[in-house]
Scaffold this active site. Structure first.
Site, mmCIF file in Angstrom:
data_model
loop_
_atom_site.group_PDB
_atom_site.id
_atom_site.type_symbol
_atom_site.label_atom_id
_atom_site.label_comp_id
_atom_site.label_asym_id
_atom_site.label_seq_id
_atom_site.Cartn_x
_atom_site.Cartn_y
_atom_site.Cartn_z
ATOM 1 N N CYS A 2 0.862 -1.179 0.000
ATOM 2 C CA CYS A 2 0.000 0.000 0.000
ATOM 3 C C CYS A 2 0.899 1.230 0.000
ATOM 4 O O CYS A 2 2.097 1.146 0.217
ATOM 5 C CB CYS A 2 -0.860 0.017 1.246
ATOM 6 S SG CYS A 2 -1.760 -1.518 1.482
ATOM 7 N N ARG A 27 1.439 1.807 -5.946
ATOM 8 C CA ARG A 27 1.671 0.788 -4.912
ATOM 9 C C ARG A 27 0.414 -0.001 -4.574
ATOM 10 O O ARG A 27 0.479 -1.023 -3.887
ATOM 11 C CB ARG A 27 2.197 1.456 -3.638
ATOM 12 C CG ARG A 27 3.500 2.183 -3.817
ATOM 13 C CD ARG A 27 3.911 2.834 -2.532
ATOM 14 N NE ARG A 27 4.298 1.854 -1.552
ATOM 15 C CZ ARG A 27 5.521 1.373 -1.399
ATOM 16 N NH1 ARG A 27 6.487 1.803 -2.192
ATOM 17 N NH2 ARG A 27 5.787 0.485 -0.485
ATOM 18 N N TRP A 75 -3.765 -1.860 -1.374
ATOM 19 C CA TRP A 75 -3.701 -3.102 -2.134
ATOM 20 C C TRP A 75 -4.089 -4.182 -1.128
ATOM 21 O O TRP A 75 -3.346 -4.476 -0.204
ATOM 22 C CB TRP A 75 -2.295 -3.331 -2.657
ATOM 23 C CG TRP A 75 -2.162 -4.509 -3.566
ATOM 24 C CD1 TRP A 75 -2.424 -4.545 -4.909
ATOM 25 C CD2 TRP A 75 -1.728 -5.826 -3.203
ATOM 26 N NE1 TRP A 75 -2.186 -5.808 -5.390
ATOM 27 C CE2 TRP A 75 -1.763 -6.613 -4.382
ATOM 28 C CE3 TRP A 75 -1.330 -6.423 -2.020
ATOM 29 C CZ2 TRP A 75 -1.398 -7.950 -4.388
ATOM 30 C CZ3 TRP A 75 -0.968 -7.768 -2.030
ATOM 31 C CH2 TRP A 75 -1.004 -8.512 -3.210
ATOM 32 N N ASN A 99 0.831 -0.076 6.116
ATOM 33 C CA ASN A 99 1.268 -0.907 5.011
ATOM 34 C C ASN A 99 1.972 -2.103 5.625
ATOM 35 O O ASN A 99 2.892 -1.927 6.411
ATOM 36 C CB ASN A 99 2.231 -0.111 4.112
ATOM 37 C CG ASN A 99 2.890 -0.973 3.058
ATOM 38 O OD1 ASN A 99 2.342 -1.994 2.645
ATOM 39 N ND2 ASN A 99 4.070 -0.564 2.614
ATOM 40 N N GLY A 100 1.518 -3.306 5.303
ATOM 41 C CA GLY A 100 2.137 -4.501 5.876
ATOM 42 C C GLY A 100 1.073 -5.485 6.309
ATOM 43 O O GLY A 100 -0.081 -5.387 5.901
ATOM 44 N N GLU A 485 10.455 -12.695 -20.198
ATOM 45 C CA GLU A 485 10.121 -11.308 -19.888
ATOM 46 C C GLU A 485 9.065 -10.770 -20.867
ATOM 47 O O GLU A 485 8.135 -10.066 -20.458
ATOM 48 C CB GLU A 485 11.412 -10.458 -19.937
ATOM 49 C CG GLU A 485 11.234 -8.964 -19.734
ATOM 50 C CD GLU A 485 10.630 -8.577 -18.388
ATOM 51 O OE1 GLU A 485 10.467 -9.440 -17.505
ATOM 52 O OE2 GLU A 485 10.278 -7.393 -18.246
ATOM 53 N N LYS A 489 5.452 -9.384 -19.600
ATOM 54 C CA LYS A 489 4.959 -8.016 -19.881
ATOM 55 C C LYS A 489 3.576 -8.075 -20.508
ATOM 56 O O LYS A 489 2.678 -7.334 -20.127
ATOM 57 C CB LYS A 489 5.896 -7.267 -20.852
ATOM 58 C CG LYS A 489 7.187 -6.747 -20.316
ATOM 59 C CD LYS A 489 7.087 -5.569 -19.380
ATOM 60 C CE LYS A 489 7.012 -6.013 -17.958
ATOM 61 N NZ LYS A 489 8.233 -6.249 -17.222
ATOM 62 N N GLU A 492 0.907 -9.164 -17.971
ATOM 63 C CA GLU A 492 0.643 -8.171 -16.927
ATOM 64 C C GLU A 492 -0.279 -7.064 -17.377
ATOM 65 O O GLU A 492 -1.163 -6.648 -16.640
ATOM 66 C CB GLU A 492 1.965 -7.498 -16.516
ATOM 67 C CG GLU A 492 2.815 -8.255 -15.575
ATOM 68 C CD GLU A 492 4.051 -7.450 -15.228
ATOM 69 O OE1 GLU A 492 4.862 -7.163 -16.139
ATOM 70 O OE2 GLU A 492 4.210 -7.106 -14.064
ATOM 71 N N HIS A 508 9.168 -30.694 -26.294
ATOM 72 C CA HIS A 508 8.866 -31.537 -25.132
ATOM 73 C C HIS A 508 7.504 -31.212 -24.519
ATOM 74 O O HIS A 508 7.230 -31.609 -23.399
ATOM 75 C CB HIS A 508 9.967 -31.387 -24.077
ATOM 76 C CG HIS A 508 11.303 -31.827 -24.572
ATOM 77 N ND1 HIS A 508 11.587 -33.139 -24.864
ATOM 78 C CD2 HIS A 508 12.422 -31.132 -24.870
ATOM 79 C CE1 HIS A 508 12.832 -33.230 -25.309
ATOM 80 N NE2 HIS A 508 13.360 -32.024 -25.324
ATOM 81 N N LYS A 607 3.156 -2.171 -7.586
ATOM 82 C CA LYS A 607 4.548 -2.050 -8.014
ATOM 83 C C LYS A 607 5.529 -2.665 -7.011
ATOM 84 O O LYS A 607 6.437 -3.377 -7.395
ATOM 85 C CB LYS A 607 4.887 -0.573 -8.223
ATOM 86 C CG LYS A 607 6.311 -0.360 -8.688
ATOM 87 C CD LYS A 607 6.370 0.184 -10.068
ATOM 88 C CE LYS A 607 7.747 0.191 -10.644
ATOM 89 N NZ LYS A 607 7.897 -0.797 -11.734
HETATM 90 C C1 F6R Z 1 7.006 -7.003 -13.595
HETATM 91 C C2 F6R Z 1 7.395 -6.439 -12.317
HETATM 92 C C3 F6R Z 1 7.543 -7.352 -11.154
HETATM 93 C C4 F6R Z 1 8.784 -6.959 -10.341
HETATM 94 C C5 F6R Z 1 8.858 -7.789 -9.060
HETATM 95 C C6 F6R Z 1 10.103 -7.482 -8.267
HETATM 96 O O1 F6R Z 1 6.861 -6.031 -14.570
HETATM 97 O O2 F6R Z 1 7.570 -5.260 -12.195
HETATM 98 O O3 F6R Z 1 7.610 -8.687 -11.556
HETATM 99 O O4 F6R Z 1 9.912 -7.148 -11.128
HETATM 100 O O5 F6R Z 1 7.732 -7.533 -8.272
HETATM 101 O O6 F6R Z 1 10.160 -6.141 -7.914
HETATM 102 P P1 F6R Z 1 11.509 -5.446 -7.501
HETATM 103 O O7 F6R Z 1 12.383 -5.419 -8.696
HETATM 104 O O8 F6R Z 1 11.115 -4.076 -7.036
HETATM 105 O O9 F6R Z 1 12.094 -6.278 -6.407
#
Ligand code: F6R
Length: 612
Positions: A2, A27, A75, A99-100, A485, A489, A492, A508, A607
């Site tokens: 959050c 967040r 969140w 937050n937590g 990756e 992307k 997501e 496989h 994020k």
């Molecule tokens: C994907 C993404 C997440 C972060 C993951 C780790 O686009 O952003 O998969 O890479 O939550 O976050 P960090 O790098 O902040 O530890």
């Protein structure tokens, strides 16, 4: 997970809080709320389910004002997203944002219920408000004392901001395993927030709080102490990020801006670390000198999500150039499997935010067993950078879009720099080779700029496949993690099911998925496994899959096999993972835009994942 912001000062708190929440919304964005102590000394609370705009609309309908207050963007962990579960939570004169996760909240809730407390939400946070309030009944002498006593009862993780309407010159913050930063504004002005951009428009003077810190802002000054009341000294830092860096600057989305910022981000990440024509790499904050680096027995790269993909690429470089055995693990897996790690191991923890709970826990596990740790991180002063012995910053600038883009490519650059540095120090990389590799790195930002100029080719693919049900991304060797990756992307932000797969593994299993409906994106650049990749493309074609090649424009073999081509400029094969990432980011972005999803704040995501 959050976002929280608290304010005490001469300005109207509502404007400061709403502005801060807008910058923290990445967040969490399932609900939001704020509380101010109004001129009559009463709490004025507004909460709304959904995006921050809903809270803003409520404030237009029923405005509030005051110079002490706090806000929260949520969140959900405990309790579904709803207006009643939105923070702040109140108990009598006390208000709390959090937050937590309070792990023993059920036990505390039962105890408080027996003492006569009634609850109006399903959250663990509300328990914290009641717990503080209860301490006054049990003899607490002031707010600080009440908070201290309450925190002594809480198990779990928290960044908490607490105020009491009877004490309008006070605001208290506390942190344990969740980030909280103190901002120092003009005289008598204080901010408490989950991260710096929340108040960067007002001040760049910050104090990063450590785990276990309690900060009491009272009567125009602040004191930091531990939970037992022992004073703690924390340094004031001046942040170099400008507020403009956290704006959209004319782009439609932060993600789009951040994709296009990559050439600049790469230049900033290389600055001062390498020089064209030279073979050495300078990593002054690494915290380990040449002697220590020579003794490293094994590298253990720890990360989550996109950062884990960077680690998978890093393994190739670290083993290939520096010849150090390298393992890669997910923070969430490593922390629970009693890993064999210890003295002689160097952990490299990779994290954009530096606050990811699983990565932090994994690093703590490794260092407790005697390993050393360095951080590859984008956020100055984040928990990871303060706990690791050394740090290599990715100078990507603030990344606001929830889907990581420029943080990823700069992480790759840093891992390449680390591989070069280790190779030099350990004698596995001669002058000439190192100089050539440095030269390649220095040229890379310009090449990335050229890749971005080919956006139209990506748009054409996005237009054709925006309504596809599934996507497959294939790559081999260094490009296999980039296939992962690319798929991540797309999933997501467009919500299309996508899988990344090592091209050689397709036979496989996943080959069964291929039919005339399936777009298959193949990373087919010039490298030692190109012929193998071309064979894999044949396999897809034979099953009528739709081939989209991402390759150099002069790669005629790959181009002629594919139905559609996204071209990139020719690039040294070792650095191709960085180059090939760019079109995949753009593909996910344009597909998402065409599908009308919320690109910067995709559903269910946040994020910084600061909870387990
Ligand atoms: C994907 C993404 C997440 C972060 C993951 C780790 O686009 O952003 O998969 O890479 O939550 O976050 P960090 O790098 O902040 O530890």
């Amino acid at each position: 997970m959050c976002g929280i912001i608290g304010y005490l000062g001469p300005q109207d708190a509502v404007g400061v809080i709403m502005d801060g929440l807008a910058r923290l919304e990445y967040r969490g964005y399932d609900s939001a709320g704020l509380v101010v102590v109004d001129p009559q000394g009463e709490f004025a609370v507004r909460r709304a389910q959904g995006k921050l705009a809903n809270l803003a609309a409520k404030l237009v309908e029923r405005p509030v004002s005051g110079t002490l207050g706090m806000g929260h963007t949520r969140w959900a962990t405990h309790g579904r997203p709803s207006e009643t579960n939105a923070h702040p939570h109140l108990a009598g004169e006390v208000a709390v944002v959090h937050n937590g996760i309070i792990e023993n909240y059920l036990e505390l809730k039962n105890e408080l219920a027996q003492a006569g407390h009634e609850f109006s939400s399903e959250t663990d946070t509300e328990i914290a408000a009641h717990l503080v309030s209860q301490q006054f009944k049990e003899g607490a002498t002031d707010l600080e004392d009440a908070v201290r006593r309450a925190l002594g009862r809480i198990r779990g993780s928290y960044a908490l901001v607490i105020l009491d309407r009877r004490f309008p010159d006070q605001i208290i913050g506390a942190r344990k395993d969740s980030p909280l930063v103190l901002g120092l504004g003009q005289e008598g002005e204080y901010f408490l927030a989950s991260d710096v951009p929340a108040f960067l428009a007002h001040t760049n003077r910050v104090v990063f709080l450590n785990d276990g810190d309690l900060v009491v802002i009272k009567g125009g000054s602040y004191q930091i102490s531990d939970l037992a009341g022992n004073p703690q000294q924390r340094q004031e830092t001046t942040i170099s990020w400008s507020p403009a860096m956290a704006e959209k600057a004319g782009y439609k989305h932060f993600m789009q801006k951040e994709i296009f910022e990559q050439p600049r981000a790469l230049v900033d990440t290389l600055a001062g670390r390498v020089k064209a024509g030279e073979a050495e790499v300078f990593l002054p904050d690494l915290g380990l000198d040449a002697e220590a680096l020579k003794k490293v027995r094994r590298l253990v790269l720890l990360a989550c999500g996109t950062s884990w993909h960077a680690a998978l690429v890093g393994k190739f470089w670290l083993e290939g150039l520096a010849k150090v055995p390298t393992e890669v693990d997910l923070g969430s897996e490593f922390r629970y499997r009693d890993p064999l790690v210890g003295p002689g191991d160097l952990v490299v923890a990779i994290s954009q935010s530096g606050e990811t709970a699983d990565t932090l826990a994994a690093v703590r596990e490794a260092t407790a067993k005697g390993a050393q740790a360095v951080a590859v991180c984008n956020v100055v002063g984040s928990t990871l950078t303060r706990e690791a012995a050394g740090v290599i910053y990715t100078h990507a600038g603030p990344e606001i879009g929830v889907a990581s883009t420029k943080a990823f490519t700069t992480q790759l650059v840093v891992l390449f720099l680390l591989a070069l540095h280790l190779g030099r120090v350990r004698g596995t990389l001669g002058d000439e080779r190192a100089r050539a590799l440095v030269e390649d790195l220095v040229q890379l930002p310009g090449l990335l700029g050229q890749a971005l100029e080919r956006e139209a080719e990506v748009v054409a693919v996005a237009e054709r496949f925006a309504q596809a049900q599934d996507f497959l991304f294939l790559g081999r060797g260094l490009c296999y993690p980039i296939a992962l990756e690319g798929a991540l992307k797309l999933k997501e932000i467009s919500y299309i099911h996508a899988e990344g797969y090592p091209a050689g593994e397709m036979k496989h299993g996943p080959i069964a998925l291929i039919d005339q409906e399936m777009p298959v994106v193949v990373l087919a650049n010039h490298n030692e496994v190109l012929e193998k990749v071309l064979s894999n493309m044949e396999e897809v074609k034979a099953r009528q899959g739709i081939l989209i090649a991402v390759t150099e424009s002069d790669n005629t073999a790959a181009c002629s096999q594919a139905e559609m081509v996204i071209g990139v400029p020719p690039c040294p094969s070792l650095l191709a993972p960085i180059m090939l990432t760019v079109p995949l980011q753009l593909l996910a972005y344009h597909v998402a835009v065409l599908r009308g999803t919320d690109v910067d704040q995709p559903r269910n995501l946040a994020k910084s994942v600061t909870v387990e």
